[in-house]
Write a protein that holds these residues in place. Sequence first.
Motif, PDB file in Angstrom:
ATOM      1  N   TRP A 133     -37.959 -49.564  13.279  1.00  0.00           N
ATOM      2  CA  TRP A 133     -38.944 -50.576  13.640  1.00  0.00           C
ATOM      3  C   TRP A 133     -38.289 -51.763  14.332  1.00  0.00           C
ATOM      4  N   LEU A 134     -37.151 -52.212  13.818  1.00  0.00           N
ATOM      5  CA  LEU A 134     -36.444 -53.320  14.456  1.00  0.00           C
ATOM      6  C   LEU A 134     -35.988 -52.957  15.863  1.00  0.00           C
ATOM      7  N   ILE A 135     -35.466 -51.757  16.020  1.00  0.00           N
ATOM      8  CA  ILE A 135     -34.987 -51.333  17.342  1.00  0.00           C
ATOM      9  C   ILE A 135     -36.133 -51.245  18.332  1.00  0.00           C
ATOM     10  N   PHE A 136     -37.239 -50.581  17.943  1.00  0.00           N
ATOM     11  CA  PHE A 136     -38.350 -50.406  18.874  1.00  0.00           C
ATOM     12  C   PHE A 136     -39.104 -51.704  19.128  1.00  0.00           C
ATOM     13  N   SER A 137     -39.320 -52.512  18.098  1.00  0.00           N
ATOM     14  CA  SER A 137     -40.107 -53.733  18.266  1.00  0.00           C
ATOM     15  C   SER A 137     -39.333 -54.847  18.952  1.00  0.00           C
ATOM     16  N   PHE A 138     -38.144 -55.136  18.459  1.00  0.00           N
ATOM     17  CA  PHE A 138     -37.398 -56.277  18.974  1.00  0.00           C
ATOM     18  C   PHE A 138     -36.382 -55.884  20.054  1.00  0.00           C
ATOM     19  N   GLY A 139     -35.677 -54.814  19.830  1.00  0.00           N
ATOM     20  CA  GLY A 139     -34.654 -54.414  20.791  1.00  0.00           C
ATOM     21  C   GLY A 139     -35.226 -53.874  22.082  1.00  0.00           C
ATOM     22  N   LEU A 140     -36.223 -52.984  21.992  1.00  0.00           N
ATOM     23  CA  LEU A 140     -36.784 -52.347  23.177  1.00  0.00           C
ATOM     24  C   LEU A 140     -38.120 -52.950  23.614  1.00  0.00           C
ATOM     25  N   GLN A 141     -38.664 -53.858  22.820  1.00  0.00           N
ATOM     26  CA  GLN A 141     -39.937 -54.516  23.135  1.00  0.00           C
ATOM     27  C   GLN A 141     -41.068 -53.505  23.355  1.00  0.00           C
TER      28      GLN A 141
END
Length: 151
Positions: A133-141
């Motif tokens: 979730w952190l990668i998709f939401s914040f890292g990859l927007q």
Amino acid sequence: MKPDTRDFIAGVAMMAIGGFVALYASNQYQIGDAARMGPGYFPTLLGAILAFLGLVITVLSFREVVHILTPPPFTPRPFIAVIAAVALFALLITRIGLIPTTILMVIVTAAGSNSFRPGRALVLGVSLSAIAWLIFSFGLQMTLPAFAWEF
């Protein structure tokens, strides 16, 4: 020194295929750079990596020491568990969201192991779902919902 024929042929084949892919992609598509990748960047990189690994396998085929290992017997349980987890992910990602789908996927995949422990699988699933979730939401927007309860 005579090379191991199977490794030598496999290495040369990997070098040929990787070299062809890298050359074709770099000549037919715009490559760009690491900050702004073009359509040819990834295939060129993969082709070069494949060619390099083929070179390593070819060079290692000239080693004197050869260990023959017997593979473990095929058991369908892990195979079925991984296929089921991928199918679950495809079916549930838009219906229940990223976090519950990832937790279920990890538990189903872990259940394919002979040393399956539900507590460990749950902790791993929660951890991996938070990281995803952190990668998709914040890292990859990306706008991938964490929870979406639509059946």
